[in-house]
Enzyme design. Structure first.
Site, PDB file in Angstrom:
ATOM      1  N   HIS A 263      37.006  47.990  48.512  1.00 45.20           N
ATOM      2  CA  HIS A 263      37.713  46.789  48.045  1.00 45.20           C
ATOM      3  C   HIS A 263      38.101  45.887  49.227  1.00 45.20           C
ATOM      4  CE1 HIS A 263      40.492  44.669  45.187  1.00 45.20           C
ATOM      5  NE2 HIS A 263      41.139  44.411  46.304  1.00 45.20           N
ATOM      6  N   GLU A 264      38.744  46.478  50.213  1.00 44.76           N
ATOM      7  CA  GLU A 264      39.200  45.672  51.358  1.00 44.76           C
ATOM      8  C   GLU A 264      38.023  45.147  52.173  1.00 44.76           C
ATOM      9  OE1 GLU A 264      42.129  44.605  51.257  1.00 44.76           O
ATOM     10  OE2 GLU A 264      42.906  46.048  49.811  1.00 44.76           O
ATOM     11  N   HIS A 267      37.092  41.872  50.695  1.00 45.27           N
ATOM     12  CA  HIS A 267      37.929  40.768  51.196  1.00 45.27           C
ATOM     13  C   HIS A 267      37.492  40.383  52.614  1.00 45.27           C
ATOM     14  CE1 HIS A 267      40.894  40.378  48.010  1.00 45.27           C
ATOM     15  NE2 HIS A 267      41.214  41.653  48.042  1.00 45.27           N
ATOM     16  N   GLU A 293      39.873  37.684  45.360  1.00 46.85           N
ATOM     17  CA  GLU A 293      39.860  38.960  44.649  1.00 46.85           C
ATOM     18  C   GLU A 293      38.491  39.205  43.999  1.00 46.85           C
ATOM     19  OE1 GLU A 293      42.175  41.055  45.084  1.00 46.85           O
ATOM     20  OE2 GLU A 293      41.971  42.551  43.507  1.00 46.85           O
TER      21      GLU A 293
HETATM   22 MG    MG Z   1      42.619  42.704  46.619  1.00 50.38          MG
END
Ligand code: MG
Length: 493
Positions: A263-264, A267, A293
């Site tokens: 997830h990170e 980003h 997101e």
């Molecule tokens: Mg996030």
């Protein structure tokens, strides 16, 4: 560099703001990763001072920005600079410093009380603080100004141009369709509610090696990226060539750590993919919270939780985690994709996640408009939860008190999590209903997917407002049908 002489001057002056933000980002990263406890007070003091310097330096740009707003023949980048600075100025000029100060004080205290209230599962403790915050948030909305609904002013702070009307359109499609889909998927039983690997304990070093392996599979650039550990994982851009993430290790159920990392990285790739010429400008950042997101959700869920990616992970998992022995790739895939109705938002899966944000959105909208009182929140929470998920929280800790956001004054934030899912679905659709991703991953070619995201989304930074960016890339904005198609294809075919 900008051709327009006014914008060029603005960007020269903006470097001061950039440098201050750069320092604050680095300090924020340090606070969460390496700072000893004793550093907290001076760090808070220094951050407060720097934040005031940023505000002062930003306000000083107002005259030049005003001039630039009258200029003609600006290119997209120049228009973007003016638009983004105006958004920042809007807040700085309309919200008086005393109010910013009051918000800061009230929310700092409220966050401390919220922690105790959650521990004791007692909303009454938190209630007077939340009442103060809601009152202030209503005032902020009045000062900022809005059309139609006061909550629009708050939504707009997190997602430029996003309104109650847009959110209602998204949720009124997403919620009824998701209810049917969850029923269907759970009845079919292919995706289990529980998996034995969820209770498997691990050595931190072993999962560290797995996460390093993931960083390798995703080809994160070692000279521009680093990964550390913190309680709540996050990503931060210190500069265009210095982007950092953190992950967490809980000692059990390794998918938590693994998917936080992916997830990170999503980003981080956004920040790393922003065009070099936008470095040191106000455009060197993502288009919005929702679009940001979408990058993390896309990488975590569409890419990371796919059968194809599971296959790429397989050798590394088997090498480092002896307890996965005896589970084939299909079983690992199902472990990564358990589906169940749960009370806690941060533990929710792809299919049930949006119920959690819809609930918060409905409550915030009503409380900001003054349609309900803060004292009514726990019962409204539980009633709405039961309506969406068919079960009722037993106490405030697993209900209305579970998130930190309200204690920090973040009203208008939750919907952007769902926008992340929605826009990730639009990307999936644009990639030939996921075929492009599946084929690339079958070849082990993550770069092809990364390159698509970079050239269509990342490189623009915040040159375009989120709706304009979506229109440019997809020809539509915030269309929840694509995400529903994605879920239907993944979970029912
Ligand atoms: Mg996030």
């Amino acid at each position: 560099m900008a051709k327009n002489p006014i914008v060029r001057d603005i960007l020269k002056r903006y470097r001061q703001v950039w440098a201050l933000n750069h320092s604050m980002a680095l300090m924020g990263w340090d606070t969460e990763t390496h700072m000893p406890e004793g550093g907290a007070t001076p760090r808070g003091m220094a951050s407060g001072q720097l934040a005031m310097m940023v505000q002062k330096a930003t306000v000083e740009l107002d005259g030049m920005v005003r001039k630039a707003e009258k200029a003609r023949d600006m290119d997209d980048m120049e228009k973007g600079v003016v638009r983004v600075l105006r958004r920042g100025l809007d807040f700085s000029l309309k919200i008086p410093p005393e109010m910013v100060d009051e918000l800061q004080r009230v929310t700092t205290e409220a966050t401390v009380v919220w922690r105790t209230a959650r521990k004791k599962s007692d909303f009454k403790l938190f209630r007077p603080h939340l009442e103060k915050i809601v009152k202030l948030e209503r005032k902020v909305a009045e000062k900022l100004g809005y059309e139609k609904h006061p909550y629009n002013a708050l939504l707009n702070m997190f997602e430029e141009g996003f309104t109650v009307r847009d959110a209602d359109a998204v949720y009124s499609k997403l919620i009824p369709a998701s209810r049917k889909l969850v029923d269907k998927v759970m009845a079919a039983g292919v995706y289990p509610e529980k998996h034995p690997l969820e209770t498997a304990k691990y050595e931190t070093e072993a999962v560290e090696r797995v996460n390093q392996g993931v960083v390798g599979i995703l080809k994160m650039p070692g000279d521009r990226f680093r990964m550390d550990v913190s309680t709540h994982p996050f990503s931060v851009r210190i500069a265009s060539d210095d982007v950092r993430i953190t992950t967490r290790y809980e000692g059990v159920n390794f998918k938590g750590s693994l998917f936080s990392t992916i997830h990170e990285c999503g980003h981080a790739l956004y920040e790393l993919g922003i065009d070099e010429k936008l470095a040191y400008t106000p455009l060197g950042d993502g288009a919005s919270y929702g679009v940001h997101e979408s990058q993390s959700r896309f990488l975590e869920n569409v890419v990371g939780r796919s059968r194809e990616f599971t296959k790429l992970l397989d050798p590394m998992l088997r090498k480092n985690l002896p307890f996965v022995d005896g589970y084939d790739d299909e079983q690992l895939y199902r472990y990564f994709n358990t589906v169940k109705r749960s009370f806690i938002r941060v533990e929710a899966d792809e299919l049930t996640y949006n119920f959690h944000t819809a609930l918060r959105y409905e409550i915030e909208k009503k409380v900001i408009a003054g349609d309900i009182e803060v004292s009514e929140l726990p019962s409204l929470w539980n009633d709405t939860f039961e309506e969406y998920l068919g079960m009722r929280p037993k106490n405030d800790a697993e209900g209305v008190l579970q998130d930190v956001h309200w204690s920090g004054g973040s009203f208008g934030y939750f919907a952007t999590y769902t926008l992340g899912n929605v826009v990730a679905g639009m990307i999936w659709h644009k990639m030939k209903d996921g075929a492009f991703v599946r084929e690339a991953l079958q070849r082990g070619d993550v770069m092809e997917v990364r390159e698509w995201l970079r050239s269509n989304i990342h490189r623009y930074g915040s040159t375009y407002a989120p709706k304009a960016l979506q229109m440019k890339v997809f020809g539509e904005a915030y269309n929840p049908d694509r995400f529903l198609q994605y879920l239907t294809q993944k979970y029912t075919s």
